[in-house]
Scaffold this motif. Structure first.
Motif, PDB file in Angstrom:
ATOM      1  N   ARG A 235     -82.263 -34.660   6.588  1.00  0.00           N
ATOM      2  CA  ARG A 235     -83.350 -34.387   5.650  1.00  0.00           C
ATOM      3  C   ARG A 235     -84.694 -34.204   6.338  1.00  0.00           C
ATOM      4  O   ARG A 235     -85.514 -33.395   5.904  1.00  0.00           O
ATOM      5  CB  ARG A 235     -83.450 -35.517   4.622  1.00  0.00           C
ATOM      6  N   PRO A 239     -86.522 -27.550  10.451  1.00  0.00           N
ATOM      7  CA  PRO A 239     -85.767 -26.337  10.133  1.00  0.00           C
ATOM      8  C   PRO A 239     -86.127 -25.212  11.104  1.00  0.00           C
ATOM      9  O   PRO A 239     -87.186 -25.277  11.743  1.00  0.00           O
ATOM     10  CB  PRO A 239     -86.232 -26.016   8.704  1.00  0.00           C
ATOM     11  N   LEU A 258     -74.557 -27.897   2.764  1.00  0.00           N
ATOM     12  CA  LEU A 258     -76.018 -27.792   2.764  1.00  0.00           C
ATOM     13  C   LEU A 258     -76.500 -26.820   1.691  1.00  0.00           C
ATOM     14  O   LEU A 258     -77.525 -27.043   1.041  1.00  0.00           O
ATOM     15  CB  LEU A 258     -76.512 -27.351   4.134  1.00  0.00           C
ATOM     16  N   GLU A 263     -80.307 -26.449   0.554  1.00  0.00           N
ATOM     17  CA  GLU A 263     -80.915 -26.041   1.824  1.00  0.00           C
ATOM     18  C   GLU A 263     -80.723 -24.534   2.020  1.00  0.00           C
ATOM     19  O   GLU A 263     -79.631 -24.006   1.836  1.00  0.00           O
ATOM     20  CB  GLU A 263     -80.279 -26.790   2.994  1.00  0.00           C
ATOM     21  N   VAL A 266     -80.539 -22.219   7.034  1.00  0.00           N
ATOM     22  CA  VAL A 266     -79.334 -22.652   7.731  1.00  0.00           C
ATOM     23  C   VAL A 266     -78.717 -21.431   8.416  1.00  0.00           C
ATOM     24  O   VAL A 266     -78.618 -20.357   7.819  1.00  0.00           O
ATOM     25  CB  VAL A 266     -78.309 -23.251   6.744  1.00  0.00           C
TER      26      VAL A 266
END
Length: 291
Positions: A235, A239, A258, A263, A266
């Motif tokens: 978390r 990123p 994810l 999210e 990715v």
């Protein structure tokens, strides 16, 4: 289909829908007996022995891979991928559901590939095991030859879904943003277990979140609070989350989880340790991930 997963009951209720395209993405990957013991086979024989009615075998080792690459399951040229998907009978309005015979990782890999091409699909939660456990029957032998599909989506991968060795090198050198995440087991990550790959260990700076921790005891993806707890360690990570494993397969299961958790930044390192560990000049390290 707005969700990446469907249940066996959902599928059973739509098995006769003419729009349904059911794909068995199974591959057989043997457990290694010693370091470098890499043995992989097509899942076609298992598909012949028993599959969900109407399912077609999607060949992740052959038609849906780059035959010139130095590692297995390499992302194919987008036109090659699109041609293979058309051959499987996919249309723009198809309800595409993917499953496999084992842990759902192969299905997740094909799901991520389709998603990166802009093609909507879903994974059967629990796969063939869940289908059998629910009391549904299997079909054996070859299916009727599928008519070619008419996919109109561009033969192009969308940005942000895949990274290559150069991208990883940039992150390791501190020249690019992102957090590397290894989806293999803790024992493979820290180098204490026998590995299929050329060297033991993980890419320096990586976090470790084993993909198998994302599943419950029945082989289905965790949901809600349980999924949030499983992903909690990422978390606060910087990123984008850059996922890898041995061949970009377990990483795809983590990518699916994810995605369920919302999210969006990715990407998967396609070559993963199959490519990275085979090059002696690239760094690998052993030991547990930092707390």
């Amino acid at each position: 289909m707005n969700q990446p997963l469907v249940t066996v009951d959902w599928l059973a209720a739509r098995l006769d829908d003419p729009r349904l395209r059911l794909l068995d993405a199974s591959v057989e990957l043997a457990a290694p007996g010693f370091d470098g013991d890499y043995r992989v086979e097509s899942g076609h024989a298992g598909w012949l022995a028993g599959h969900i009615r109407g399912a077609r075998h999607a060949d992740l080792l052959g038609e849906l891979a780059d035959p010139q690459a130095s590692f297995s399951f390499a992302l194919p040229d987008p036109q090659r991928a699109k041609d293979a998907l058309r051959k499987l009978g996919l249309h723009d309005d198809s309800l595409i559901v993917i499953y496999d015979r084992s842990d759902g990782f192969w299905a997740a890999r094909l799901w991520w590939m389709l998603r990166s091409l802009g093609i909507d699909a879903a994974v059967l939660d629990g796969g063939l095991r869940a289908w059998i456990a629910a009391g549904f029957s299997l079909q054996q032998g070859e299916s009727v030859e599928a008519e070619s599909g008419t996919l109109s989506t561009p033969a192009k991968y969308r940005e942000g879904f895949w990274i290559d060795r150069h991208d990883v090198e940039q992150v390791v050198a501190g020249k690019a943003d992102g957090t590397l995440v290894c989806a293999l087991s803790a024992a493979l990550f820290d180098g204490s277990a026998v590995t299929r790959y050329a060297r033991r260990g993980h890419i320096p700076g990586s976090r470790n979140l084993p993909a198998r921790s994302l599943f419950d005891d029945d082989g289905r993806y965790r949901r809600g609070a349980a999924l949030g707890e499983a992903l909690a360690g990422l978390r606060q990570a910087e990123p984008p989350l850059l996922l890898y494993c041995g061949g970009g397969i377990s990483a795809a299961a983590l990518a699916l989880a994810l995605t369920m958790a919302g999210e969006t930044r990715v990407a998967i390192y396609d070559g993963s340790l199959q490519e990275w560990a085979a090059e002696p000049s690239l760094p690998l390290t052993t030991g547990a991930a930092p707390a």
